[in-house]
Motif scaffolding. Structure first.
Motif, short mmCIF file in Angstrom:
data_model
loop_
_atom_site.label_atom_id
_atom_site.label_comp_id
_atom_site.label_asym_id
_atom_site.label_seq_id
_atom_site.Cartn_x
_atom_site.Cartn_y
_atom_site.Cartn_z
N THR A 36 16.18 -54.95 -0.01
CA THR A 36 17.04 -54.15 -0.89
C THR A 36 18.47 -54.67 -0.83
O THR A 36 19.01 -54.94 0.25
CB THR A 36 17.01 -52.67 -0.47
OG1 THR A 36 15.65 -52.21 -0.50
CG2 THR A 36 17.86 -51.83 -1.41
N ALA A 37 19.10 -54.83 -2.01
CA ALA A 37 20.48 -55.33 -2.09
C ALA A 37 21.43 -54.15 -2.21
O ALA A 37 21.27 -53.30 -3.07
CB ALA A 37 20.64 -56.27 -3.28
N TRP A 38 22.43 -54.11 -1.31
CA TRP A 38 23.44 -53.05 -1.30
C TRP A 38 24.76 -53.66 -1.76
O TRP A 38 25.35 -54.50 -1.08
CB TRP A 38 23.59 -52.45 0.10
CG TRP A 38 22.32 -51.87 0.65
CD1 TRP A 38 21.32 -52.54 1.28
CD2 TRP A 38 21.92 -50.50 0.58
NE1 TRP A 38 20.30 -51.68 1.63
CE2 TRP A 38 20.64 -50.41 1.20
CE3 TRP A 38 22.50 -49.35 0.05
CZ2 TRP A 38 19.96 -49.20 1.31
CZ3 TRP A 38 21.81 -48.15 0.16
CH2 TRP A 38 20.55 -48.09 0.78
N GLU A 39 25.21 -53.22 -2.98
CA GLU A 39 26.45 -53.79 -3.50
C GLU A 39 27.64 -53.34 -2.66
O GLU A 39 27.78 -52.17 -2.32
CB GLU A 39 26.66 -53.38 -4.97
CG GLU A 39 27.84 -54.09 -5.62
CD GLU A 39 27.90 -53.88 -7.12
OE1 GLU A 39 28.91 -54.30 -7.73
OE2 GLU A 39 26.94 -53.31 -7.68
N LEU A 40 28.49 -54.29 -2.37
CA LEU A 40 29.63 -54.03 -1.49
C LEU A 40 30.75 -53.31 -2.22
O LEU A 40 31.13 -53.69 -3.33
CB LEU A 40 30.18 -55.33 -0.91
CG LEU A 40 29.59 -55.83 0.40
CD1 LEU A 40 30.26 -57.12 0.81
CD2 LEU A 40 29.75 -54.79 1.51
N SER A 41 31.26 -52.28 -1.59
CA SER A 41 32.49 -51.64 -2.03
C SER A 41 33.44 -51.65 -0.84
O SER A 41 33.05 -51.97 0.30
CB SER A 41 32.23 -50.20 -2.48
OG SER A 41 31.76 -49.41 -1.39
N GLU A 42 34.71 -51.31 -1.07
CA GLU A 42 35.66 -51.30 0.03
C GLU A 42 35.25 -50.30 1.10
O GLU A 42 35.35 -50.58 2.30
CB GLU A 42 37.06 -50.98 -0.50
CG GLU A 42 37.68 -52.09 -1.33
CD GLU A 42 39.11 -51.78 -1.71
OE1 GLU A 42 39.67 -50.79 -1.18
OE2 GLU A 42 39.68 -52.50 -2.54
N ALA A 43 34.81 -49.12 0.68
CA ALA A 43 34.42 -48.08 1.64
C ALA A 43 33.20 -48.52 2.45
O ALA A 43 33.15 -48.35 3.68
CB ALA A 43 34.15 -46.77 0.92
N MET A 44 32.21 -49.08 1.76
CA MET A 44 31.01 -49.52 2.48
C MET A 44 31.34 -50.65 3.45
O MET A 44 30.82 -50.69 4.58
CB MET A 44 29.95 -49.98 1.47
CG MET A 44 28.71 -50.57 2.14
SD MET A 44 27.65 -51.41 0.96
CE MET A 44 26.49 -52.20 2.10
N ALA A 45 32.19 -51.59 3.02
CA ALA A 45 32.54 -52.71 3.90
C ALA A 45 33.18 -52.21 5.18
O ALA A 45 32.85 -52.67 6.29
CB ALA A 45 33.47 -53.67 3.17
N ALA A 46 34.11 -51.25 5.09
CA ALA A 46 34.79 -50.74 6.29
C ALA A 46 33.84 -49.94 7.17
O ALA A 46 33.96 -49.95 8.40
CB ALA A 46 35.97 -49.87 5.87
N GLN A 47 32.87 -49.28 6.58
CA GLN A 47 31.93 -48.46 7.35
C GLN A 47 30.83 -49.29 8.00
O GLN A 47 30.36 -48.97 9.10
CB GLN A 47 31.32 -47.38 6.44
CG GLN A 47 30.45 -46.36 7.16
CD GLN A 47 30.00 -45.26 6.22
OE1 GLN A 47 29.83 -45.48 5.02
NE2 GLN A 47 29.82 -44.06 6.76
N CYS A 48 30.48 -50.38 7.32
CA CYS A 48 29.31 -51.14 7.78
C CYS A 48 29.67 -52.43 8.49
O CYS A 48 28.77 -53.16 8.91
CB CYS A 48 28.40 -51.45 6.60
SG CYS A 48 27.44 -50.03 6.04
N GLY A 49 30.94 -52.76 8.62
CA GLY A 49 31.30 -53.95 9.39
C GLY A 49 31.37 -55.22 8.57
O GLY A 49 31.02 -56.30 9.08
N TYR A 50 31.84 -55.11 7.33
CA TYR A 50 31.99 -56.29 6.46
C TYR A 50 33.45 -56.39 6.00
O TYR A 50 34.18 -55.39 5.92
CB TYR A 50 31.08 -56.20 5.23
CG TYR A 50 29.62 -56.01 5.55
CD1 TYR A 50 28.90 -56.98 6.24
CD2 TYR A 50 28.95 -54.85 5.15
CE1 TYR A 50 27.56 -56.79 6.54
CE2 TYR A 50 27.61 -54.66 5.42
CZ TYR A 50 26.92 -55.63 6.12
OH TYR A 50 25.60 -55.45 6.41
#
Length: 815
Positions: A36-50
């Motif tokens: 499954t592909a999870w599109e990156l957003s600023e919030a997701m990047a900060a929460q998930c370590g990207y």
């Protein structure tokens, strides 16, 4: 290649080159183990370590933590897979998809590891179960969901997290913490907490003058039916950067209170630093002139501005172009304390220097053989793109500029900088041409270039004014000549005088002004022709001898905008003094006196004949015309046997002085009748008669505006509108032949209500040479006198008639 990867401990970086996104729309996603592909957003990047960085050097950098949300952990290797979709249009449904997987060995974990990224803080600690609890735990499986419904039933799951605020403690279950933007994870051996800098429970704390983002927290997890707690406090420096004397100084305090609570002893284990996750040895640092200082209470790095490892990027401030130096440093500090054992902290710091204004050079290299202006504008960093140029107030996109005669191409230099070259023909309509001097014309290119920066999308403009002086001016030339009564000047146009205007001194010679003085002015675009009569107001009389008069006409071409004097022309001719006098057979003398150059204070209106009561009948600024009979005005007479000679003179006296300062003598000679003896026989003479003759006569009929007969109606003014009984002034003139012996006599003249002269409705104005004197519509003849325009008064007839209309009853008749 188009993609590359790099590892540093528990961090992975993937670099995507320009071909994936340049001039394209794209999206970036992270792919989990299920595909499954999870599109990156600023919030997701900060929460998930990207972290995603859009570099100005035509690349995108993707960075991931080993314990990021969708990392695949297997033994001592973690793998991250990303998906890139690139499209030429905003609709990415038909985009090209690229997959990239990268793996890193993460080695041995420290008991506590801290990561300070630019968009998040991360702490992971070893999850250890004391031996006494292991011995105490029963073997049978407990149903956790019955005891604590909030906890998951997995063997190694986090239950809740408690935040230690100064005023209170706040506990959040895992689901609530995720909703608040926190990232939590647990493996068989570690517990992880990831905190965005913008999280509500983050505090700003100052230590040794440097600001830190701090989160004090404890994380609870279960081991079978036992609840265990670990300290998950984290602190990252957000300040500590100073910029002086072209040097970046980054200072990081070693032992921060939130991370060292209750600790009484510290020991440094390792201090290393580098750029872009690449560790640098002391030798490499020295070669780049980096300085790394490990002092008692702080670690300091010093980087010269512009040093290897960083890059410049374009910046715009208040519309001004400038640059900032950017470098992505990292610092790894490992220490031991008497409380938690070994701690490893990795700090990634993106540092950017203040704005510095940049100068842009505009260079014009003229290609004269090709008649091209080559204007180079630069230099720029590679993150700058020219998007349009404004030509004569119209914005033109770069691809469309060729339609306006502009060729634009980008030049890339070995050091990575760029410039734009604009080629435009000298003869392009937007290139202004201005005559300067002699044979030199100046070509001016005036355009405004609009740029945009990538990826920040800042805009700025650069006005470009390029001048080229070219020796290609073709000046107007002239030739002059004279005929019996006129001076003629014909000017051949050049390539610089399209907007030059003809002037006589300070008087603009327009077609209307020329017509007023009976001058002839013609301009066909390539030639300008002027003809002026010998006796006219703007002819200079420069010499007067008994046999010749030198007359000159001067014309100046002036700039139509600045009215600067550009070119002078003149024509001079010799005329006979006899052109000034007419001795008519009936004893009438017409003499024109002229004012010479140098007699500017002479008033021609005060010129007189010997009899000072005889004054000029026509006066201009430079001439005075007298008309008198030989038996008047003090004219003297003498005989020489075969002729009688009449003599007079034109005089000018200053007021109160009887000595003339101007004297023009003239004479008329008439032959005396001779007496001879002849034999004759008386014979009856036939009655006098005039025989009709045949030939070509050129006549004109004109309607004038006033009784003075000075201004006729022009063709463009017809039809002329008049009220009933309003006066109409007509003039009939014999144009050819110009024979003083001819007299013009009018026989019949009538008006009709149509253009046909044979119309049945007619009103007779003249009948057999006599005027109609019936009623209020009578015809009145006006006397014609000699003037500059009228050389032969006997060739003209002038009459006045009142405006009339043909009516029947109360209706106007009209065919």
């Amino acid at each position: 290649g188009p993609m590359s990867s790099e590892c540093l401990g528990n961090l992975l970086r993937i670099t995507l080159r320009a071909e994936y996104f340049e001039s394209k729309y794209f999206s970036l996603s992270v792919v989990d183990e299920s595909g499954t592909a999870w599109e990156l957003s600023e919030a997701m990047a900060a929460q998930c370590g990207y972290r995603v960085t859009y570099s100005t050097w035509s690349s995108i950098e993707f960075q991931a933590s080993a314990l990021s949300c969708h990392s695949h952990l297997q033994k001592d290797v973690f793998t991250v897979t990303i998906q890139i979709k690139a499209s030429l249009t905003p609709d990415v449904s038909n985009a090209t998809t690229h997959l990239k997987s990268a793996s890193c060995h993460y080695g041995l974990w420290s008991p506590r590891e801290l990561v300070c990224e630019s968009n998040y803080m991360e702490v992971s600690v070893t999850r250890e179960v004391p031996q006494t609890i292991k011995d105490f735990v029963q073997d049978e499986h407990e149903n956790w969901t019955l005891v604590f419904p909030e906890a998951k039933a997995e063997e190694a799951s986090i239950w809740q997290i408690v935040f230690h605020q100064p005023e209170e403690k706040r506990a959040l279950l895992v689901s609530n913490a995720w909703s608040a933007g926190y990232g939590l994870n647990a493996t068989d051996s570690r517990v992880l907490l990831r905190v965005p800098y913008t999280a509500a429970q983050v505090q700003l704390v100052e230590d040794q003058g440097i600001t830190f983002s701090v989160l004090r927290s404890s994380t609870f997890y279960k081991y079978q039916w036992v609840i265990l707690m670990v300290d998950t406090a984290v602190a990252c420096p957000v300040g500590g950067v100073d910029y002086t004397n072209k040097t970046i100084t980054w200072t990081v305090p070693k032992y921060i209170p939130p991370l060292s609570a209750g600790v009484t002893s510290f020991k440094d284990v390792l201090v290393e630093a580098g750029v872009d996750l690449h560790k640098l040895s002391s030798k490499e640092m020295a070669s780049r002139k980096y300085v790394l200082l490990n002092e008692l209470n702080a670690i300091t790095m010093k980087i010269p501005t512009g040093a290897e490892g960083g890059y410049y990027k374009t910046s715009v401030s208040n519309g001004q172009l400038g640059a900032k130096y950017s470098i992505n440093l990292f610092l790894e500090h490992q220490w031991e304390d008497n409380k938690g054992g070994l701690t490893k902290q990795t700090i990634i710091k993106e540092i950017e220097t203040p704005f510095e204004q940049a100068e842009v050079t505009v260079t014009n290299n003229l290609n004269l053989s090709a008649r091209l202006m080559n204007v180079t504008v630069g230099t720029f960093l590679p993150d700058v793109e020219l998007v349009n140029l404004t030509v004569e107030g119209v914005a033109v996109a770069v691809p469309e500029a060729v339609q306006h005669g502009y060729l634009i191409h980008r030049v890339r230099y070995a050091n990575g900088s760029e410039a734009y070259v604009i080629q435009v023909p000298l003869d392009a309509p937007s290139v202004k041409k201005e005559y300067m001097r002699e044979d030199v014309r100046v070509y001016t290119l005036n355009v405004t270039l609009a740029f945009i920066t990538h990826p920040s999308s800042e805009t700025f403009v650069i006005p470009v004014i390029a001048l080229s002086a070219v020796k290609d001016a073709a000046l107007p030339s002239a030739r002059g000549f004279c005929d019996g009564r006129n001076l003629h000047l014909i000017i051949s146009r050049g390539n610089v005088d399209q907007n030059w205007l003809p002037f006589i001194s300070d008087w603009h010679l327009t077609p209307e002004a020329a017509q007023k003085y009976n001058y002839i002015l013609r301009d066909n675009g390539t030639h300008l022709a002027i003809s002026v009569p010998f006796l006219s107001s703007h002819v200079n009389y420069e010499g007067f001898h008994t046999s010749a008069i030198k007359a000159s006409f001067y014309l100046t071409l002036k700039d139509g905008i600045t009215f600067a004097q550009r070119r002078d022309f003149s024509v001079s001719c010799i005329f006979s003094p006899s052109d000034l006098i007419q001795c008519l057979p009936n004893g009438t003398v017409i003499i024109t006196a002229i004012k010479l150059v140098g007699d500017e204070d002479l008033d021609t209106a005060l010129l007189v004949l010997r009899d000072r009561q005889c004054k000029p009948s026509l006066v201009t600024e430079k001439t005075a015309t007298f008309k008198f009979n030989v038996n008047t005005c003090g004219t003297s007479r003498k005989f020489n046997g075969t002729a009688v000679i009449y003599e007079n003179e034109v005089l000018y006296f200053r007021p109160g002085n009887d000595t003339p300062i101007y004297q023009l003598k003239f004479l008329c000679s008439y032959a005396v009748e001779q007496t001879v003896d002849v034999r004759y026989e008386p014979k009856k003479n036939p009655l006098p008669s005039v025989k009709p003759g045949f030939g070509c006569l050129a006549l004109s009929l004109k309607l004038f505006k006033e009784k003075s007969y000075s201004e006729p109606y022009q063709e463009s003014e017809y039809p002329v509108v008049k009220y009933l009984r309003e006066a109409l002034y007509f003039e009939v003139e014999l144009l050819q032949p110009k024979d003083a012996r001819l007299d013009l006599n009018l026989d019949d003249c009538w008006a009709t209500n149509s253009q046909s002269q044979d119309s049945l409705l007619q009103w007779h104005i003249l009948t057999h040479g006599c005027e109609n004197n019936k009623g209020s519509y009578r015809t009145v003849f006006h006397k014609v006198n000699y003037s500059l325009r009228v050389k032969f008064p006997q060739h003209l007839k002038r009459f006045e008639v009142r405006m009339l209309a043909f009516v029947q009853g109360t209706s106007v008749l009209q065919e």
